[in-house]
Design a protein around this motif. Structure first.
Motif, mmCIF file in Angstrom:
data_model
loop_
_atom_site.group_PDB
_atom_site.id
_atom_site.type_symbol
_atom_site.label_atom_id
_atom_site.label_comp_id
_atom_site.label_asym_id
_atom_site.label_seq_id
_atom_site.Cartn_x
_atom_site.Cartn_y
_atom_site.Cartn_z
ATOM 1 N N ILE A 1 -16.404 -2.146 -0.792
ATOM 2 C CA ILE A 1 -16.012 -3.481 -0.343
ATOM 3 C C ILE A 1 -16.415 -4.518 -1.394
ATOM 4 O O ILE A 1 -17.517 -4.473 -1.934
ATOM 5 N N GLY A 2 -15.516 -5.463 -1.647
ATOM 6 C CA GLY A 2 -15.757 -6.467 -2.689
ATOM 7 C C GLY A 2 -16.672 -7.611 -2.294
ATOM 8 O O GLY A 2 -16.754 -8.608 -3.009
ATOM 9 N N GLY A 3 -17.379 -7.488 -1.185
ATOM 10 C CA GLY A 3 -18.285 -8.545 -0.740
ATOM 11 C C GLY A 3 -17.606 -9.465 0.270
ATOM 12 O O GLY A 3 -16.500 -9.213 0.735
ATOM 13 N N ARG B 1 -16.956 -9.261 6.446
ATOM 14 C CA ARG B 1 -16.419 -7.946 6.798
ATOM 15 C C ARG B 1 -15.840 -8.045 8.211
ATOM 16 O O ARG B 1 -16.588 -8.106 9.191
ATOM 17 N N SER B 2 -14.533 -8.082 8.308
ATOM 18 C CA SER B 2 -13.893 -8.222 9.614
ATOM 19 C C SER B 2 -14.092 -6.961 10.440
ATOM 20 O O SER B 2 -14.336 -5.867 9.905
ATOM 21 N N ASN B 3 -13.971 -7.109 11.755
ATOM 22 C CA ASN B 3 -14.054 -5.937 12.630
ATOM 23 C C ASN B 3 -12.936 -4.948 12.323
ATOM 24 O O ASN B 3 -13.126 -3.732 12.430
ATOM 25 N N ALA B 4 -11.776 -5.463 11.920
ATOM 26 C CA ALA B 4 -10.656 -4.582 11.584
ATOM 27 C C ALA B 4 -10.989 -3.718 10.367
ATOM 28 O O ALA B 4 -10.697 -2.518 10.330
ATOM 29 N N LEU B 5 -11.627 -4.337 9.352
ATOM 30 C CA LEU B 5 -12.004 -3.592 8.148
ATOM 31 C C LEU B 5 -13.060 -2.546 8.472
ATOM 32 O O LEU B 5 -12.999 -1.399 8.016
ATOM 33 N N MET B 6 -14.042 -2.932 9.282
ATOM 34 C CA MET B 6 -15.094 -1.991 9.645
ATOM 35 C C MET B 6 -14.586 -0.871 10.558
ATOM 36 O O MET B 6 -15.091 0.253 10.515
ATOM 37 N N THR B 7 -13.575 -1.172 11.348
ATOM 38 C CA THR B 7 -12.964 -0.123 12.160
ATOM 39 C C THR B 7 -12.274 0.907 11.280
ATOM 40 O O THR B 7 -12.307 2.120 11.569
ATOM 41 N N GLN B 8 -11.660 0.451 10.175
ATOM 42 C CA GLN B 8 -11.082 1.394 9.217
ATOM 43 C C GLN B 8 -12.155 2.292 8.616
ATOM 44 O O GLN B 8 -11.949 3.497 8.438
ATOM 45 N N LEU B 9 -13.303 1.704 8.304
ATOM 46 C CA LEU B 9 -14.415 2.487 7.775
ATOM 47 C C LEU B 9 -14.858 3.539 8.785
ATOM 48 O O LEU B 9 -15.084 4.711 8.437
ATOM 49 N N ILE B 10 -14.970 3.151 10.041
ATOM 50 C CA ILE B 10 -15.372 4.084 11.092
ATOM 51 C C ILE B 10 -14.344 5.214 11.236
ATOM 52 O O ILE B 10 -14.708 6.393 11.350
ATOM 53 N N ASN B 11 -13.074 4.860 11.190
ATOM 54 C CA ASN B 11 -12.018 5.861 11.381
ATOM 55 C C ASN B 11 -12.009 6.913 10.272
ATOM 56 O O ASN B 11 -11.874 8.107 10.539
ATOM 57 N N ILE B 12 -12.154 6.472 9.022
ATOM 58 C CA ILE B 12 -12.123 7.455 7.934
ATOM 59 C C ILE B 12 -13.410 8.285 7.899
ATOM 60 O O ILE B 12 -13.421 9.400 7.376
ATOM 61 N N SER B 13 -14.481 7.743 8.470
ATOM 62 C CA SER B 13 -15.752 8.483 8.497
ATOM 63 C C SER B 13 -15.730 9.610 9.523
ATOM 64 O O SER B 13 -16.547 10.533 9.448
ATOM 65 N N ASP B 14 -14.804 9.520 10.496
ATOM 66 C CA ASP B 14 -14.616 10.582 11.486
ATOM 67 C C ASP B 14 -15.933 10.946 12.162
ATOM 68 O O ASP B 14 -16.342 12.112 12.224
ATOM 69 N N ILE C 1 -12.310 -6.041 -7.146
ATOM 70 C CA ILE C 1 -12.082 -6.072 -5.691
ATOM 71 C C ILE C 1 -12.433 -7.457 -5.163
ATOM 72 O O ILE C 1 -13.547 -7.944 -5.370
ATOM 73 N N ASP C 2 -11.502 -8.079 -4.481
ATOM 74 C CA ASP C 2 -11.793 -9.396 -3.915
ATOM 75 C C ASP C 2 -12.616 -9.257 -2.638
ATOM 76 O O ASP C 2 -12.784 -8.157 -2.094
ATOM 77 N N GLU C 3 -13.094 -10.383 -2.148
ATOM 78 C CA GLU C 3 -13.898 -10.392 -0.930
ATOM 79 C C GLU C 3 -13.062 -9.977 0.283
ATOM 80 O O GLU C 3 -11.838 -10.151 0.305
ATOM 81 N N SER C 4 -13.735 -9.414 1.272
ATOM 82 C CA SER C 4 -13.103 -8.968 2.522
ATOM 83 C C SER C 4 -12.026 -7.912 2.281
ATOM 84 O O SER C 4 -11.081 -7.774 3.065
ATOM 85 N N THR C 5 -12.168 -7.186 1.182
ATOM 86 C CA THR C 5 -11.180 -6.198 0.753
ATOM 87 C C THR C 5 -11.932 -4.952 0.285
ATOM 88 O O THR C 5 -13.051 -5.060 -0.208
ATOM 89 N N ALA C 6 -11.307 -3.792 0.432
ATOM 90 C CA ALA C 6 -12.013 -2.554 0.100
ATOM 91 C C ALA C 6 -11.099 -1.545 -0.574
ATOM 92 O O ALA C 6 -9.878 -1.550 -0.387
ATOM 93 N N LEU C 7 -11.738 -0.671 -1.362
ATOM 94 C CA LEU C 7 -11.100 0.527 -1.881
ATOM 95 C C LEU C 7 -11.504 1.698 -0.999
ATOM 96 O O LEU C 7 -12.695 1.885 -0.713
ATOM 97 N N ILE C 8 -10.524 2.488 -0.587
ATOM 98 C CA ILE C 8 -10.812 3.769 0.053
ATOM 99 C C ILE C 8 -10.525 4.834 -0.994
ATOM 100 O O ILE C 8 -9.379 5.023 -1.406
ATOM 101 N N VAL C 9 -11.570 5.497 -1.461
ATOM 102 C CA VAL C 9 -11.441 6.456 -2.557
ATOM 103 C C VAL C 9 -11.512 7.869 -2.003
ATOM 104 O O VAL C 9 -12.531 8.278 -1.442
ATOM 105 N N ARG C 10 -10.408 8.581 -2.156
ATOM 106 C CA ARG C 10 -10.343 9.997 -1.767
ATOM 107 C C ARG C 10 -10.027 10.789 -3.026
ATOM 108 O O ARG C 10 -8.874 10.818 -3.466
ATOM 109 N N ASP C 11 -11.044 11.384 -3.612
ATOM 110 C CA ASP C 11 -10.907 12.109 -4.867
ATOM 111 C C ASP C 11 -10.328 11.177 -5.930
ATOM 112 O O ASP C 11 -10.967 10.210 -6.314
ATOM 113 N N LYS C 12 -9.088 11.413 -6.377
ATOM 114 C CA LYS C 12 -8.494 10.600 -7.443
ATOM 115 C C LYS C 12 -7.512 9.563 -6.919
ATOM 116 O O LYS C 12 -6.875 8.860 -7.708
ATOM 117 N N GLU C 13 -7.364 9.475 -5.598
ATOM 118 C CA GLU C 13 -6.439 8.497 -5.022
ATOM 119 C C GLU C 13 -7.199 7.350 -4.380
ATOM 120 O O GLU C 13 -8.200 7.565 -3.692
#
Length: 287
Positions: free
Chosen positions: A38-40, A43-56, A229-241
């Motif tokens: 995350i670029g700082g 952190r919206s609830n929507a962004l953190m929900t994405q983090l939770i979802n990919i963390s499974d 990375i701008d603020e309130s924005t994130a990279l989801i890194v899966r291997d090389k993608e």
């Protein structure tokens, strides 16, 4: 058969090559986790929900917060916990390691078994001064290889790289959030976690106009990919993608060509480079 021993030797060579091949595949598949960088900023609830979802996260999984970047570690942990408790019931644990506790085996075992590890904002150098060359560094890597998600914001984003931007300028005595120009031998970097290779990450990017700083990084590491990375924005890194999440934009700069270093004030000329801007949902690959 003229020489049975030669046949046996050839069979052994073939078996060895196949073992090495399959070992390489297994090694490549060992990194099953992902990064959420995350670029700082907010952190919206929507962004953190994405983090939770990919963390499974399953029922018995827990989250570890590493607040060592922060000058106020307890406050950083409390802020994270307050938000996440509204989104998920899993336990959220603070591990504020210091020079002594980094060697604690029980704590390290717990760290590497966390399903989600979150690194707070603050000062990335402060974090690495505690973690580098310690069992905590190894535990973070083990967790990642075993399928955990490693997340971080601001300073927690900077530490993801091999070559970490500290924010300091070698040619300036006073700290500045951005760089006035692009100069060689000016950017200070140090060792990061190295969870993502051949990439230089900068954070708060659009908000603080850090183009000059990222370009300075590419002058020092021309074979790397620069990602702002701008603020309130994130990279989801899966291997090389890499996939973009969040509210703003990500700037990617790479392949600087024709770099000329002037003797006057360490100024730089760059003949050409590639630049792209991505928004939520878009993807790109890194080498």
């Amino acid at each position: 058969m003229k020489n049975p021993s030669d046949f046996i030797l050839n069979i052994k060579i073939v078996i060895t090559i196949l073992l090495l091949f399959f070992y390489g595949i297994v090694q490549a598949q060992n990194t099953r986790g992902q990064l959420f960088i995350i670029g700082g900023g907010d952190r919206s609830n929507a962004l953190m929900t994405q983090l939770i979802n990919i963390s499974d996260l399953k029922k018995d999984d827990y989250i570890v917060v590493l607040p060592m970047s922060s000058g106020e570690p307890v406050e950083s942990y409390d802020y994270f916990k307050a938000q996440f408790q509204k989104l998920i019931p899993n336990p959220i644990i603070m591990m504020n390691f210091n020079k002594t506790t980094v060697h604690n085996k029980v704590l390290n075992d717990s760290l590497q078994n966390a399903k989600l590890i979150f690194i707070s904002g603050g000062d990335q150098t402060r974090f690495m001064d505690v973690v580098k060359n310690t069992p905590v560094y190894t535990s973070i890597h083990k967790a990642y290889k075993n399928g955990s998600t490693i997340a971080g914001t601001s300073a927690g984003a900077a530490v993801m790289c091999e070559h970490m931007i500290t924010g300091n300028q070698k040619l300036q005595t006073k700290y500045s959030e951005t760089f006035d120009n692009v100069r060689y031998d000016n950017l200070e970097t140090t060792v990061g976690l190295g969870l993502v290779k051949n990439v230089i990450i900068d954070q708060h990017f659009m908000k603080r106009s850090r183009y000059n700083r990222l370009l300075s990084a590419l002058v020092e590491f021309p074979n790397h990919i620069g990602i702002g990375i701008d603020e309130s924005t994130a990279l989801i890194v899966r291997d090389k993608e890499i996939e973009i999440a969040g509210e703003s934009e990500v700037v990617v700069i790479k392949k600087p060509k024709g770099i000329i270093k002037s003797k006057k004030d360490n100024l730089v000329s760059i003949k050409s480079l590639e630049m792209a801007i991505y928004i939520e949902g878009q993807k790109f690959k890194i080498k």
